[in-house]
Scaffold this motif. Structure first.
Motif, short mmCIF file in Angstrom:
data_model
loop_
_atom_site.label_atom_id
_atom_site.label_comp_id
_atom_site.label_asym_id
_atom_site.label_seq_id
_atom_site.Cartn_x
_atom_site.Cartn_y
_atom_site.Cartn_z
N PRO A 1 0.80 -1.24 0.00
CA PRO A 1 0.00 0.00 0.00
C PRO A 1 0.82 1.28 0.00
O PRO A 1 0.35 2.32 -0.45
N ASN A 2 2.05 1.21 0.53
CA ASN A 2 2.86 2.43 0.60
C ASN A 2 3.76 2.66 -0.62
O ASN A 2 4.46 3.68 -0.68
N VAL A 3 3.77 1.73 -1.57
CA VAL A 3 4.57 1.92 -2.78
C VAL A 3 4.00 3.10 -3.58
O VAL A 3 2.78 3.25 -3.70
N LYS A 4 4.88 3.93 -4.11
CA LYS A 4 4.44 5.13 -4.83
C LYS A 4 4.01 4.77 -6.26
O LYS A 4 4.61 3.94 -6.92
N MET A 5 3.00 5.46 -6.72
CA MET A 5 2.42 5.21 -8.04
C MET A 5 3.23 5.90 -9.13
O MET A 5 3.66 7.05 -8.98
N ASN A 6 3.42 5.21 -10.26
CA ASN A 6 4.03 5.86 -11.42
C ASN A 6 2.96 6.14 -12.47
O ASN A 6 1.80 5.75 -12.32
N ARG A 7 3.36 6.81 -13.55
CA ARG A 7 2.38 7.25 -14.56
C ARG A 7 1.72 6.06 -15.27
O ARG A 7 0.54 6.11 -15.61
N SER A 8 2.45 4.99 -15.44
CA SER A 8 1.88 3.80 -16.06
C SER A 8 0.81 3.17 -15.17
O SER A 8 -0.28 2.80 -15.63
N ASP A 9 1.10 3.06 -13.85
CA ASP A 9 0.12 2.49 -12.90
C ASP A 9 -1.14 3.34 -12.85
O ASP A 9 -2.27 2.82 -12.84
N VAL A 10 -0.97 4.67 -12.81
CA VAL A 10 -2.11 5.57 -12.74
C VAL A 10 -2.98 5.42 -13.98
O VAL A 10 -4.22 5.33 -13.89
N ALA A 11 -2.34 5.38 -15.13
CA ALA A 11 -3.09 5.24 -16.38
C ALA A 11 -3.86 3.92 -16.40
O ALA A 11 -5.02 3.87 -16.80
N GLU A 12 -3.23 2.86 -15.94
CA GLU A 12 -3.86 1.54 -15.94
C GLU A 12 -5.08 1.51 -15.03
O GLU A 12 -6.16 1.00 -15.41
N MET A 13 -4.99 2.07 -13.82
CA MET A 13 -6.11 2.05 -12.89
C MET A 13 -7.27 2.92 -13.38
O MET A 13 -8.44 2.51 -13.28
N ILE A 14 -6.95 4.11 -13.90
CA ILE A 14 -8.02 4.98 -14.41
C ILE A 14 -8.70 4.32 -15.60
O ILE A 14 -9.93 4.34 -15.73
N TYR A 15 -7.92 3.72 -16.48
CA TYR A 15 -8.47 3.03 -17.65
C TYR A 15 -9.43 1.91 -17.24
O TYR A 15 -10.54 1.79 -17.76
N ARG A 16 -9.01 1.10 -16.28
CA ARG A 16 -9.86 -0.02 -15.83
C ARG A 16 -11.15 0.50 -15.19
O ARG A 16 -12.23 -0.05 -15.41
N ALA A 17 -11.01 1.58 -14.43
CA ALA A 17 -12.19 2.15 -13.76
C ALA A 17 -13.17 2.73 -14.77
O ALA A 17 -14.39 2.53 -14.67
N LEU A 18 -12.65 3.44 -15.77
CA LEU A 18 -13.53 4.07 -16.77
C LEU A 18 -14.22 3.03 -17.64
O LEU A 18 -15.41 3.15 -17.94
N THR A 19 -13.48 2.01 -18.07
CA THR A 19 -14.09 1.00 -18.94
C THR A 19 -15.08 0.15 -18.17
O THR A 19 -16.11 -0.26 -18.72
#
Length: 577
Positions: free
Chosen positions: A557-575
């Motif tokens: 839970p404490n690992v910092k997010m990178n731009r690829s991770d953020v894009a992947e989570m937003i993409y999954r949530a939107l779809t």
């Protein structure tokens, strides 16, 4: 008229003066490294017609491959006025004047009877096209024989007072002006004992020349006067400008450049090598400031082109032009300063689909051994191509479909990044990269999520000591606080630049999406996520919805997010939504 050549080429020594054939206005001055080279076009209005001496018409005379140009666009010139000097700039094999007269309805000046596309359609090279007369019918349509025209109407000179002249063709007597034309060679001699003092408006000079030259040839050194912002000074002002070179391996045609040698901020001098070696050219402005060119290397001979190397960034996007560099190499793999092959090299696809521009490369395309082409793919298939002339060839590496220079089709988050980029949710950087491994700050996370959800960002007030009114993220943070998506820290800060953790990001994402998260977690979703942790409900809900792309039994839970991770989570949530 020999083949489809629309002019008369007059071979002459470099520096031979060139004079205007008649009164007119300079409609074009061009400095080029290919084609017509440095050339001038003069428009002559109401001149006697080539076909009928009782009629008048407009003509444009042109003078090409010049070493020196002595007029500027818009100048009014008179018959016999010196306008330049003979040279071999552009596509020229020796010093000569390409002298041409175009009719008023010629599509462009100087007119040429065929285009590059025409040679491709005729399956021929440039020189072969001339020899076979490609477009010859247009030579007669748009040009007149320039020497015959002079023979008809401009036979008188400063030393001839006759009112009659005989044409070369018909021996018919035709009248010429009785008024004595202005002497051509009687130019005033400047008084060198008087030197005017001028206040300079020049901050720098740009040198334009080839990097390599063959011993026994010569090079034109073009210069441009620049201001402090690097813009060309159209009317340079100075007292003296001295020309020299660092290492004496040849001669220059002048040691000074007077102010009146500059036209539209440009001037030129020539260099004739006398031995091999390397030198740089210098300009000393008003006896104080010295400006130095890039080096020029003199070689006894240019090595033969034996193969090609191909450089590209390895990626492409369909429909987007990709620049590719083709370098001519010798047998040892060194760049050849001159493309020495006798014909055009062809660029051909081996794998994939798309178009190259240009597809044929000849000597004029290679500047100091390097040619540049563009490729536009029309599919996402991997691309391999070759450049080949007879047995001389080079093969490219694989080009792969890519959104950004660092995100190709094989990237694990390619679909997510493409989805968000196509909708304007994420963007790349100026260097063409996405930087998928770059960590994301708390402020950046808010902006990406709000852009994805379409949340209206209003100008609101907020009281965090580290969020200023003029900060780009001010309103994103303010809206997030109003919607109870985020909170500040006990010390009154928000810490917008702090990197967002996985746990923080999931809470912000699900809250912004207004997902009804069950606060009760009966079973640990991951071994490192206790059911009592504040973030456990968000992690548990996201895992059930397949929003989390990370594999394994731990969540970290404490690992910092990178731009690829953020894009992947937003993409999954939107779809999913």
């Amino acid at each position: 008229g020999n083949g489809s050549h629309p002019a008369v080429d007059i071979k002459a020594l470099k520096g031979t003066p060139v004079y205007a054939i008649g009164n007119g206005k300079v409609e074009k001055v061009a400095f080029q490294n290919n084609g017509f080279g440095n050339h001038i076009v003069i428009k002559h209005s109401n001149f006697p017609s080539f076909e009928n001496r009782n009629q008048v018409t407009d003509y444009s005379s042109s003078y090409s491959h010049l070493s020196v140009i002595s007029v500027a666009e818009g100048d009014i010139v008179t018959r016999g006025q010196k306008i330049g000097e003979v040279g071999d700039t552009g596509l020229a094999t020796t010093n000569h004047l390409h002298f041409q007269i175009d009719k008023a309805d010629a599509p462009w000046h100087p007119y040429w009877p065929f285009t590059y596309k025409d040679t491709l359609a005729a399956n021929t090279s440039f020189y072969e096209a001339i020899n076979i007369g490609l477009g010859k019918e247009n030579v007669a349509k748009y040009t007149v024989n320039p020497m015959k025209y002079i023979g008809m109407y401009l036979a008188s000179s400063a030393n001839i007072s006759t009112t009659e002249a005989i044409t070369e063709e018909s021996n018919v007597l035709i009248e010429t002006p009785t008024a004595e034309p202005a002497p051509i060679f009687d130019t005033p001699i400047p008084d060198e004992t008087v030197q005017e003092v001028h206040e300079t408006n020049i901050e720098n000079f740009r040198f334009i020349h080839d990097s390599f030259i063959k011993n026994g040839g010569y090079a034109m050194i073009n210069i441009e006067a620049l201001d402090s912002e690097g813009t060309r000074v159209k009317k340079p002002s100075f007292t003296s400008l001295t020309v020299g070179m660092k290492t004496t391996i040849g001669t220059l045609d002048t040691s000074v450049l007077p102010m009146n040698n500059f036209f539209d901020g440009k001037a030129a001098f020539s260099f004739t090598p006398e031995k091999t070696g390397q030198t740089r050219f210098t300009l000393i402005l008003d006896g104080e400031k010295t400006f130095t060119s890039e080096p020029i290397t003199v070689l006894d001979s240019f090595p033969e082109t034996s193969k090609f190397s191909i450089e590209h960034d390895g990626n492409f996007e369909p429909g987007v032009p990709e620049e590719i560099s083709i370098t001519a190499l010798d047998a040892q793999g060194n760049r050849t300063p001159l493309y020495t092959l006798s014909g055009s090299a062809t660029v051909r696809l081996i794998q994939g689909s798309g178009k190259f521009s240009p597809q044929e490369l000849d000597r004029s395309d290679f500047q100091e051994g390097v040619a540049h082409i563009t490729f536009v793919a029309d599919s996402t298939d991997p691309v391999i191509f070759e450049v080949k002339y007879l047995e001389t060839k080079g093969t490219s590496g694989i080009l792969e479909y890519s959104l950004f220079r660092d995100v190709s089709a094989v990237h694990p988050s390619f679909s997510a990044i493409k989805f968000l980029r196509d909708r304007g949710i994420v963007k790349g950087y100026d260097d063409g990269t996405f930087q998928p491994n770059k960590k994301v700050s708390r402020a950046e996370a808010l902006k990406m999520i709000f852009t994805a959800t379409g949340e209206k960002i209003t100008d609101s007030e907020i009281a965090f000591s580290d969020v200023g009114k003029n900060d780009w993220y001010h309103n994103y943070v303010a809206v997030a606080v109003e919607l109870n998506i985020v909170k500040g820290y006990n010390d009154g800060t928000f810490r917008p630049s702090a990197e967002v953790s996985r746990a923080e990001f999931l809470k912000i994402l699900l809250t912004a999406l207004k997902v009804d998260v069950d606060p009760v977690v009966l079973k640990k979703p991951y071994s490192d996520v206790p059911t009592s942790a504040w973030f456990a409900p968000y992690v548990d809900d996201a895992k059930k919805r397949n929003f989390i792309p990370f594999k394994g039994t731990v969540f970290q839970p404490n690992v910092k997010m990178n731009r690829s991770d953020v894009a992947e989570m937003i993409y999954r949530a939107l779809t999913a939504k």
